[in-house]
Write a protein that holds these residues in place. Sequence first.
Motif, PDB file in Angstrom:
ATOM      1  N   ILE A   1       0.841  -1.203   0.000  1.00  0.00           N
ATOM      2  CA  ILE A   1       0.000   0.000   0.000  1.00  0.00           C
ATOM      3  C   ILE A   1       0.877   1.255   0.000  1.00  0.00           C
ATOM      4  CG2 ILE A   1      -1.637   1.354   1.365  1.00  0.00           C
ATOM      5  CD1 ILE A   1      -2.931  -1.041   0.056  1.00  0.00           C
ATOM      6  N   ILE A   2       1.909   1.261   0.841  1.00  0.00           N
ATOM      7  CA  ILE A   2       2.822   2.408   0.893  1.00  0.00           C
ATOM      8  C   ILE A   2       3.515   2.599  -0.456  1.00  0.00           C
ATOM      9  CG2 ILE A   2       4.900   3.339   2.002  1.00  0.00           C
ATOM     10  CD1 ILE A   2       4.052   1.847   4.558  1.00  0.00           C
ATOM     11  N   THR A   3       3.921   1.487  -1.069  1.00  0.00           N
ATOM     12  CA  THR A   3       4.601   1.552  -2.366  1.00  0.00           C
ATOM     13  C   THR A   3       3.685   2.118  -3.449  1.00  0.00           C
ATOM     14  OG1 THR A   3       6.013  -0.334  -1.789  1.00  0.00           O
ATOM     15  CG2 THR A   3       5.788   0.189  -4.132  1.00  0.00           C
ATOM     16  N   PHE A   4       2.437   1.646  -3.488  1.00  0.00           N
ATOM     17  CA  PHE A   4       1.488   2.140  -4.494  1.00  0.00           C
ATOM     18  C   PHE A   4       1.244   3.633  -4.325  1.00  0.00           C
ATOM     19  CE2 PHE A   4      -2.894   3.224  -5.653  1.00  0.00           C
ATOM     20  CZ  PHE A   4      -2.883   2.895  -7.007  1.00  0.00           C
ATOM     21  N   ASN A   5       1.035   4.068  -3.090  1.00  0.00           N
ATOM     22  CA  ASN A   5       0.816   5.501  -2.848  1.00  0.00           C
ATOM     23  C   ASN A   5       2.040   6.325  -3.231  1.00  0.00           C
ATOM     24  OD1 ASN A   5      -1.824   5.276  -1.870  1.00  0.00           O
ATOM     25  ND2 ASN A   5      -1.137   4.849   0.205  1.00  0.00           N
ATOM     26  N   SER A   6       3.232   5.782  -3.010  1.00  0.00           N
ATOM     27  CA  SER A   6       4.462   6.483  -3.381  1.00  0.00           C
ATOM     28  C   SER A   6       4.545   6.680  -4.890  1.00  0.00           C
ATOM     29  CB  SER A   6       5.692   5.706  -2.877  1.00  0.00           C
ATOM     30  OG  SER A   6       5.701   5.636  -1.468  1.00  0.00           O
ATOM     31  N   ILE A   7       4.127   5.657  -5.636  1.00  0.00           N
ATOM     32  CA  ILE A   7       4.124   5.765  -7.106  1.00  0.00           C
ATOM     33  C   ILE A   7       3.146   6.859  -7.546  1.00  0.00           C
ATOM     34  CG2 ILE A   7       3.527   4.554  -9.241  1.00  0.00           C
ATOM     35  CD1 ILE A   7       4.531   1.967  -7.880  1.00  0.00           C
ATOM     36  N   CYS A   8       1.969   6.897  -6.901  1.00  0.00           N
ATOM     37  CA  CYS A   8       0.988   7.939  -7.229  1.00  0.00           C
ATOM     38  C   CYS A   8       1.549   9.326  -6.939  1.00  0.00           C
ATOM     39  CB  CYS A   8      -0.298   7.717  -6.430  1.00  0.00           C
ATOM     40  SG  CYS A   8      -1.239   6.258  -6.924  1.00  0.00           S
ATOM     41  N   LEU A   9       2.266   9.454  -5.828  1.00  0.00           N
ATOM     42  CA  LEU A   9       2.850  10.757  -5.490  1.00  0.00           C
ATOM     43  C   LEU A   9       3.895  11.173  -6.520  1.00  0.00           C
ATOM     44  CD1 LEU A   9       3.711  12.293  -2.152  1.00  0.00           C
ATOM     45  CD2 LEU A   9       5.556  12.116  -3.821  1.00  0.00           C
ATOM     46  N   ILE A  10       4.724  10.241  -6.936  1.00  0.00           N
ATOM     47  CA  ILE A  10       5.738  10.556  -7.949  1.00  0.00           C
ATOM     48  C   ILE A  10       5.066  11.032  -9.240  1.00  0.00           C
ATOM     49  CG2 ILE A  10       7.495   9.524  -9.440  1.00  0.00           C
ATOM     50  CD1 ILE A  10       8.266   7.740  -7.036  1.00  0.00           C
ATOM     51  N   ALA A  11       3.977  10.352  -9.618  1.00  0.00           N
ATOM     52  CA  ALA A  11       3.239  10.770 -10.818  1.00  0.00           C
ATOM     53  C   ALA A  11       2.694  12.185 -10.652  1.00  0.00           C
ATOM     54  CB  ALA A  11       2.106   9.785 -11.101  1.00  0.00           C
ATOM     55  N   GLY A  12       2.174  12.483  -9.452  1.00  0.00           N
ATOM     56  CA  GLY A  12       1.635  13.817  -9.198  1.00  0.00           C
ATOM     57  C   GLY A  12       2.692  14.903  -9.292  1.00  0.00           C
ATOM     58  N   PHE A  13       3.868  14.642  -8.748  1.00  0.00           N
ATOM     59  CA  PHE A  13       4.926  15.644  -8.798  1.00  0.00           C
ATOM     60  C   PHE A  13       5.503  15.788 -10.203  1.00  0.00           C
ATOM     61  CE2 PHE A  13       4.881  15.953  -4.233  1.00  0.00           C
ATOM     62  CZ  PHE A  13       5.321  17.252  -4.017  1.00  0.00           C
ATOM     63  N   CYS A  14       5.472  14.716 -10.978  1.00  0.00           N
ATOM     64  CA  CYS A  14       5.897  14.844 -12.378  1.00  0.00           C
ATOM     65  C   CYS A  14       4.948  15.770 -13.134  1.00  0.00           C
ATOM     66  CB  CYS A  14       5.934  13.464 -13.040  1.00  0.00           C
ATOM     67  SG  CYS A  14       7.331  12.437 -12.529  1.00  0.00           S
ATOM     68  N   MET A  15       3.651  15.627 -12.872  1.00  0.00           N
ATOM     69  CA  MET A  15       2.676  16.531 -13.496  1.00  0.00           C
ATOM     70  C   MET A  15       2.881  17.968 -13.030  1.00  0.00           C
ATOM     71  SD  MET A  15      -0.662  14.058 -13.031  1.00  0.00           S
ATOM     72  CE  MET A  15      -1.841  15.215 -13.706  1.00  0.00           C
ATOM     73  N   LEU A  16       3.152  18.126 -11.752  1.00  0.00           N
ATOM     74  CA  LEU A  16       3.334  19.459 -11.192  1.00  0.00           C
ATOM     75  C   LEU A  16       4.600  20.127 -11.709  1.00  0.00           C
ATOM     76  CD1 LEU A  16       2.282  21.551  -9.122  1.00  0.00           C
ATOM     77  CD2 LEU A  16       3.573  20.348  -7.363  1.00  0.00           C
ATOM     78  N   GLY A  17       5.651  19.330 -11.926  1.00  0.00           N
ATOM     79  CA  GLY A  17       6.947  19.906 -12.270  1.00  0.00           C
ATOM     80  C   GLY A  17       7.268  19.980 -13.744  1.00  0.00           C
ATOM     81  N   PHE A  18       6.698  19.071 -14.539  1.00  0.00           N
ATOM     82  CA  PHE A  18       7.150  18.969 -15.929  1.00  0.00           C
ATOM     83  C   PHE A  18       6.090  19.330 -16.959  1.00  0.00           C
ATOM     84  CE2 PHE A  18       9.585  15.527 -13.632  1.00  0.00           C
ATOM     85  CZ  PHE A  18      10.698  16.319 -13.423  1.00  0.00           C
ATOM     86  N   SER A  19       4.926  19.751 -16.491  1.00  0.00           N
ATOM     87  CA  SER A  19       3.881  20.159 -17.437  1.00  0.00           C
ATOM     88  C   SER A  19       3.813  21.686 -17.511  1.00  0.00           C
ATOM     89  CB  SER A  19       2.521  19.600 -16.992  1.00  0.00           C
ATOM     90  OG  SER A  19       1.493  20.092 -17.820  1.00  0.00           O
ATOM     91  N   ASP A  20       3.410  22.192 -18.690  1.00  0.00           N
ATOM     92  CA  ASP A  20       3.249  23.633 -18.868  1.00  0.00           C
ATOM     93  C   ASP A  20       1.811  24.081 -18.626  1.00  0.00           C
ATOM     94  OD1 ASP A  20       5.929  24.062 -19.585  1.00  0.00           O
ATOM     95  OD2 ASP A  20       5.516  23.400 -21.641  1.00  0.00           O
ATOM     96  N   GLN A  21       0.885  23.136 -18.619  1.00  0.00           N
ATOM     97  CA  GLN A  21      -0.524  23.476 -18.488  1.00  0.00           C
ATOM     98  C   GLN A  21      -0.915  23.583 -17.015  1.00  0.00           C
ATOM     99  OE1 GLN A  21      -3.210  20.674 -20.251  1.00  0.00           O
ATOM    100  NE2 GLN A  21      -4.804  22.201 -20.599  1.00  0.00           N
ATOM    101  N   VAL A  22      -1.570  24.680 -16.655  1.00  0.00           N
ATOM    102  CA  VAL A  22      -1.949  24.921 -15.263  1.00  0.00           C
ATOM    103  C   VAL A  22      -2.897  23.840 -14.751  1.00  0.00           C
ATOM    104  CG1 VAL A  22      -3.195  26.493 -13.726  1.00  0.00           C
ATOM    105  CG2 VAL A  22      -1.573  27.410 -15.387  1.00  0.00           C
TER     106      VAL A  22
END
Length: 486
Positions: free
Chosen positions: A351-372
């Motif tokens: 469960i901790i591992t799955f949530n960690s993967i979701c967080l990484i995906a979220g920060f990739c969207m936050l950091g590497f996308s140009d769209q607000v």
Amino acid sequence: MSKGAQTSSPEPEEVDTGLDDNDPIIEEEQNNEEKKELERRIRFKVDLRLCSIAGILCSLDLLDSGVISSASVTSMLSDLHLDQGNRYSVSIFIFTIASIAFQLPSTIAVRTFGPRIWFSFITVCFGIITLGTAWVRTWRQMIALRILLGISMSGVYPGLTYLISTWYTREEQQLRFAFMQSGEVIVLATGSIVNFGLNQLGGRGGLKGWQWMFIVQGSIAAFMGFLTFWWMVDFPENASESFWFLSEEESKIAAARIERDRGDVVVDPFSWKKVLRHAKDVKIYGFCTLYFLQNLVSTSLSYFLPIILQGGMGFSTNKAILLSAPPYYYAVVPAILSAIIGDRFQLRGPIITFNSICLIAGFCMLGFSDQVTVRYVGTYLATGAYVANWAAMATYQANNIVGQWKRVFTAAAVTACNGAGGIAGSFIVRQPEAPRYMTAIWVSIGSHIMIMGVIACFSLYFYMANQKQRRGKKVIEGTEGFRFTY
């Protein structure tokens, strides 16, 4: 025989079922069912009382981050000269340092003075100090009050984590920690909306919007402190002493079910030696590492989300305050779902591992996308994942230790390292890096890759230890029959 004559039908033969209503086996099954039903009713009472007040009290710590983060996009920083250098970051991490220093003594005080007295006392103190923050005039005065705030709140999270772990079996804990976290984040999210409204009061009574935030929320906290004395419950063995809660018989049943689960209801007399000797257990430092890495992210988001929304995505002050609330409401969903699955299948590490993967995906969207829009959705994923992992990590450590003083020591130790992660997290969102904040992005991604690595190491160690226990070659945690949960 005449047509109207009555005929008597033969009496039906009694079929021997082999069952006797007075059979001891049937009586035992009936007693077990009655006992299970009584335990369910007791557990429901505990859920209503303990999980509700735990969520509210834990939210006060997040309430502080919500108030100061909302105030940070108003005139507070310039009014108190906190916008010069790293003064704002210092005001955040000094709170954490003070909290770390007093966490172990404050957690011990929960057991020594009792949950009702201690939680009520420190919550009232927190409310009064928050209230007083509205009238500070310099950044030095703010720093001084932040130290007092840290001291007053030092025992809340570790103390409540410890108290909840004493009430529930290992199979029930994650959902209850999730209830606590859900109440916490709901109050935080609602606090952001309230702060938006309070900011509109700027100029009323000669006070600015950020001052109204501290006044109102400090008053609420102080009131909750007084209410806590009647609402909070004691430990299972003393639960009958709580106001309108359990009878003496129910208290004994509640204690007995925990004794069956792990055999650590009885508390040894306190001594520092009995508490500190658990520092020799290496796995506690693994749990501490998890909390440190986790709080790098949670601090950066909880304290800086309005700033990220304002400076990074171009929203106005009021919109930044309002838009920081929805991700926390959403976080309740993954927190509860993770807990239900974790308790149902006794899964902790995955469960901790799955949530960690979701967080990484979220920060990739936050950091590497140009769209607000994409970046804002990323804050949902990241916030939901780290909130869900709080309950999972609390359960992970609580499931794998035995002994009252060891629970006290572990709860204080992991919360201290959680605070240390908060200190580091308060510096990773760097204003000159707006709108991308790439330091925060990379640190958050890297920390959760490391979390997955720690979980992998734990899983291997727990698996090997359980195999030895099954073969009779190892007694885990000094308790016969105990096995690690991973």
